[in-house]
Scaffold this active site. Structure first.
Site, mmCIF file in Angstrom:
data_model
loop_
_atom_site.group_PDB
_atom_site.id
_atom_site.type_symbol
_atom_site.label_atom_id
_atom_site.label_comp_id
_atom_site.label_asym_id
_atom_site.label_seq_id
_atom_site.Cartn_x
_atom_site.Cartn_y
_atom_site.Cartn_z
ATOM 1 N N GLU A 151 58.432 34.035 15.028
ATOM 2 C CA GLU A 151 57.619 35.034 15.730
ATOM 3 C C GLU A 151 56.385 34.352 16.299
ATOM 4 O O GLU A 151 55.720 33.563 15.626
ATOM 5 C CB GLU A 151 57.182 36.153 14.786
ATOM 6 N N LYS A 179 45.166 35.063 23.802
ATOM 7 C CA LYS A 179 44.255 35.856 24.616
ATOM 8 C C LYS A 179 43.576 35.039 25.714
ATOM 9 O O LYS A 179 42.944 35.606 26.601
ATOM 10 C CB LYS A 179 43.191 36.498 23.725
ATOM 11 N N GLY A 226 54.359 51.039 15.873
ATOM 12 C CA GLY A 226 53.128 50.332 16.196
ATOM 13 C C GLY A 226 51.942 50.875 15.425
ATOM 14 O O GLY A 226 51.957 52.006 14.924
ATOM 15 N N TYR A 249 57.622 58.325 16.317
ATOM 16 C CA TYR A 249 58.206 57.353 15.389
ATOM 17 C C TYR A 249 59.118 56.361 16.106
ATOM 18 O O TYR A 249 59.588 56.618 17.217
ATOM 19 C CB TYR A 249 59.018 58.083 14.308
ATOM 20 N N GLN A 298 59.418 43.419 6.879
ATOM 21 C CA GLN A 298 58.011 43.087 6.715
ATOM 22 C C GLN A 298 57.909 42.032 5.620
ATOM 23 O O GLN A 298 58.842 41.835 4.840
ATOM 24 C CB GLN A 298 57.220 44.333 6.309
#
Length: 308
Positions: A19, A24, A109, A124, A178
């Site tokens: 991932e 930025k 999110g 959802y 997760q």
């Protein structure tokens, strides 16, 4: 859908993936190209790209997805319902398809700061999965999040597993978990979702333990997950005084403790990967944190290297 279907690969072997997040700054974006090239030396089956709340960084997200495609592997874009209308979602997903991005992680999110709703047409991730399948058929391969310790917004683990089953029923293809450092809890969850009829492949999200403050923050402020005893002992052994969150700690051994913590954290991460792989899960998804050097050490020392 493209010729690459990750769930088909998972039927044959455990997959490896990473991932990344869109930087930025322009400098960060330029550096990311090299990071992707280094990560691709391990022949990952895909690289996922995070997506800011409300799609604030959607342009950068799409740019990173294109960089991943050019590097020779499959991009999987995160996608949330935050501040998204049905029309907006459809338009954005069509743009991804036009650019050859047809793998997606469908998420609710995180709520924007100060807000307590999605601010969009859907509440959802289950709604998003159903919408994608209705509007696009099989054009996307859809991943969904799974929480071995239960999502912090869910009233119970059992209720969370029912939501996961609903995501499957609505058309999801596989699960990205997760982070979870509690192996006994992960085993319990894996058994429980199978008993509940969730048959989707499980791709395990692994958060490398590299920085003391980031590890504590990720566990407690983001996921509400257990810092199990072995990890807790590592944190205590190399504790930075007065606490690791201070910008300028006065610990005389600061730099040495940071280095020792990272070394111990990498060893801990490798042990976690070993335990997950022994359970017969379908893949290891490493949160690379845009740091290819640390990830290289973890892969090489864990024996996961897919290079020839």
């Amino acid at each position: 859908m493209s010729a690459v279907k990750l769930t088909d690969i998972m039927k044959e072997r455990q997959i490896l993936s990473f991932e990344l997040f869109p930087p930025k700054t322009e400098k960060g974006m330029n550096n990311l190209s090299g990071t992707i090239d280094h990560l691709c030396e391990f022949r990952p089956d895909y690289i996922s790209v995070t997506y800011g709340a409300g799609g604030g960084n959607v342009g950068a997200n799409r740019e990173v997805c294109n960089m991943i495609k050019k590097a020779g592997t499959v991009p999987v874009t995160h996608f949330t319902v935050i501040r998204n209308t049905k029309e907006g979602i459809k338009s954005q997903l069509e743009a991804y398809l036009n650019e050859g991005v047809d793998h997606i992680l469908a998420l609710r999110g995180d709520f924007p700061r100060g807000e307590n709703s999605t601010g969009g047409d859907f509440r959802y991730a289950t709604d998003l999965v159903r919408f994608i399948r209705r509007e696009f058929g099989e054009k996307f391969e859809i991943a969904v999040a799974g929480s071995p310790e239960g999502h912090i917004a869910c009233r119970s683990l059992e209720a969370d597993i029912e939501v996961l089953k609903q995501k499957q029923d609505n058309g999801a293809d596989y699960i990205m978990t997760q982070l979870c450092w509690n192996m006994e809890q992960f085993k319990y969850w894996l058994d429980a979702i199978r008993k509940a009829g969730v048959t989707m492949p499980v791709d395990v999200g692994v958060m490398p333990v590299l920085d003391q403050a980031a590890t504590i923050s990720m566990a407690l402020s983001r996921n509400g997950c257990v810092i199990e005893r072995e990890l807790s002992r590592i944190i205590s052994k190399y504790w930075i005084f007065p606490n690791p969150f201070d910008k300028e700690p006065f610990d005389d051994a600061l730099e040495q403790k940071k280095a020792d913590f990272k070394k111990a954290g990498i060893e801990y991460t490798i042990k976690q990967i070993d335990r997950y792989r022994s359970l017969g899960i379908n893949g290891i998804h490493l949160y690379a944190l845009n740091k290819w050097r640390d990830i290289t050490d973890i892969i090489n020392e864990s024996g996961m290297c897919t290079c020839v």
